[in-house]
Design a protein around this motif. Sequence first.
Motif, mmCIF file in Angstrom:
data_model
loop_
_atom_site.group_PDB
_atom_site.id
_atom_site.type_symbol
_atom_site.label_atom_id
_atom_site.label_comp_id
_atom_site.label_asym_id
_atom_site.label_seq_id
_atom_site.Cartn_x
_atom_site.Cartn_y
_atom_site.Cartn_z
ATOM 1 N N ARG A 124 0.807 -1.309 -0.026
ATOM 2 C CA ARG A 124 0.067 -0.022 0.120
ATOM 3 C C ARG A 124 0.803 1.242 0.076
ATOM 4 N NH1 ARG A 124 -2.309 -0.728 4.358
ATOM 5 N NH2 ARG A 124 -4.260 -1.719 3.796
ATOM 6 N N ASP A 125 2.000 1.214 0.656
ATOM 7 C CA ASP A 125 2.858 2.326 0.913
ATOM 8 C C ASP A 125 3.498 2.703 -0.759
ATOM 9 O OD1 ASP A 125 2.356 2.449 3.449
ATOM 10 O OD2 ASP A 125 4.301 1.894 4.159
ATOM 11 N N ARG A 126 3.827 1.588 -1.341
ATOM 12 C CA ARG A 126 4.442 1.665 -2.516
ATOM 13 C C ARG A 126 3.393 2.167 -3.813
ATOM 14 N NH1 ARG A 126 7.980 -1.875 -0.904
ATOM 15 N NH2 ARG A 126 10.279 -1.039 -1.212
ATOM 16 N N ARG A 127 2.249 1.417 -3.606
ATOM 17 C CA ARG A 127 1.350 1.740 -4.560
ATOM 18 C C ARG A 127 0.257 3.027 -4.343
ATOM 19 N NH1 ARG A 127 0.770 1.450 -8.589
ATOM 20 N NH2 ARG A 127 -0.820 0.272 -9.439
ATOM 21 N N GLY A 128 -0.004 3.422 -3.067
ATOM 22 C CA GLY A 128 -0.700 4.636 -2.772
ATOM 23 C C GLY A 128 -1.801 4.412 -2.027
ATOM 24 N N GLU A 129 -2.372 5.114 -1.018
ATOM 25 C CA GLU A 129 -3.504 4.733 0.045
ATOM 26 C C GLU A 129 -4.803 4.779 -1.264
ATOM 27 O OE1 GLU A 129 -3.571 4.347 3.061
ATOM 28 O OE2 GLU A 129 -1.471 4.614 3.605
ATOM 29 N N HIS A 130 -4.850 5.523 -1.924
ATOM 30 C CA HIS A 130 -6.112 5.818 -2.848
ATOM 31 C C HIS A 130 -6.400 4.692 -3.565
ATOM 32 C CE1 HIS A 130 -3.008 6.757 -5.664
ATOM 33 N NE2 HIS A 130 -3.814 6.584 -6.602
ATOM 34 N N LEU A 131 -5.781 3.633 -3.795
ATOM 35 C CA LEU A 131 -5.973 2.837 -4.994
ATOM 36 C C LEU A 131 -6.797 1.507 -4.165
ATOM 37 C CD1 LEU A 131 -2.773 2.055 -6.761
ATOM 38 C CD2 LEU A 131 -4.853 3.005 -7.669
ATOM 39 N N LYS A 132 -7.714 0.861 -5.057
ATOM 40 C CA LYS A 132 -8.464 -0.403 -4.761
ATOM 41 C C LYS A 132 -7.202 -1.288 -4.487
ATOM 42 C CE LYS A 132 -11.163 -1.067 -7.877
ATOM 43 N NZ LYS A 132 -12.035 -1.460 -9.118
ATOM 44 N N MET A 133 -7.529 -2.379 -3.614
ATOM 45 C CA MET A 133 -6.393 -3.471 -3.550
ATOM 46 C C MET A 133 -6.143 -4.257 -4.757
ATOM 47 S SD MET A 133 -6.696 -6.354 -0.529
ATOM 48 C CE MET A 133 -5.532 -7.881 -0.406
ATOM 49 N N THR A 134 -7.204 -4.396 -5.615
ATOM 50 C CA THR A 134 -7.058 -5.281 -6.998
ATOM 51 C C THR A 134 -6.315 -4.347 -8.063
ATOM 52 O OG1 THR A 134 -9.385 -4.322 -7.418
ATOM 53 C CG2 THR A 134 -9.214 -6.710 -6.791
ATOM 54 N N ASP A 135 -6.001 -3.102 -7.657
ATOM 55 C CA ASP A 135 -5.366 -2.338 -8.444
ATOM 56 C C ASP A 135 -3.884 -2.173 -8.066
ATOM 57 O OD1 ASP A 135 -7.399 -1.576 -10.318
ATOM 58 O OD2 ASP A 135 -7.888 0.149 -9.230
ATOM 59 N N TRP A 136 -3.597 -2.682 -7.093
ATOM 60 C CA TRP A 136 -2.209 -2.785 -6.564
ATOM 61 C C TRP A 136 -1.157 -3.516 -7.484
ATOM 62 C CZ3 TRP A 136 -2.577 -4.403 -0.400
ATOM 63 C CH2 TRP A 136 -3.149 -3.226 0.015
ATOM 64 N N THR A 137 -1.703 -4.823 -8.018
ATOM 65 C CA THR A 137 -0.667 -5.888 -8.688
ATOM 66 C C THR A 137 -1.415 -6.209 -9.829
ATOM 67 O OG1 THR A 137 -1.662 -7.525 -6.838
ATOM 68 C CG2 THR A 137 0.426 -6.487 -6.402
#
Length: 202
Positions: free
Chosen positions: A118-131
């Motif tokens: 979450r720290d790398r990808r951003g607080e605002h993103l949905k979990m499915t958008d992380w990876t």
Amino acid sequence: MEEQHMYFPIEKSFFHMPVLELARNLVGQMIVHELPEGVIAARIVETEAYHGPEDRAAHSYGNRRTKRTEIMFGEAGLVYTYQMHTHTLMNVVSGPIGTPHAVLIRAAEPVEGFELIRDRRGEHLKMTDWTNGPGKLSKALGVTMAYYGHHWGDEPLFIAKGPGASEVVSGPRVGIGNSGEAVHYPWRFYENNNSFVSKYRP
């Protein structure tokens, strides 16, 4: 470093299989990155096979040998990283030495290290958008070009044996519009109905 998790590098012999078979068999395995701040682990849910010299979509089409593709001519299981726009993409070298095949790891489902991701990808993103895409995945895992030529069977970045996948299906690869008949090859493998797959639509 103390062992804080249950993941161990897969046997290096695992990578010694034909590229289409490897692409399918990587779905359901774990990708693990041991970092000073903790461990990130994700289950691979989507891959694409690139069949080297005769595959118009492959960087090594026609046995093209450049500074970028050189590692693809090495042993199976090596890490082939390359940059696309601002993203780093991760590949697993496949095939006998001198045969430049590779598997792109397109997407994975986070299993451990959620806060680090979450720290790398951003607080605002949905979990499915992380990876759910190859560049997003590298960013989430903290993987850079520095891993070019590393082996996927060695720490701190490695493939570990995973729980497998419920159902692996195949279809055409993504984003290779200029590659003639290769556009249609069903060389993308993914876990059916997994929301972390890059082109998943509920």
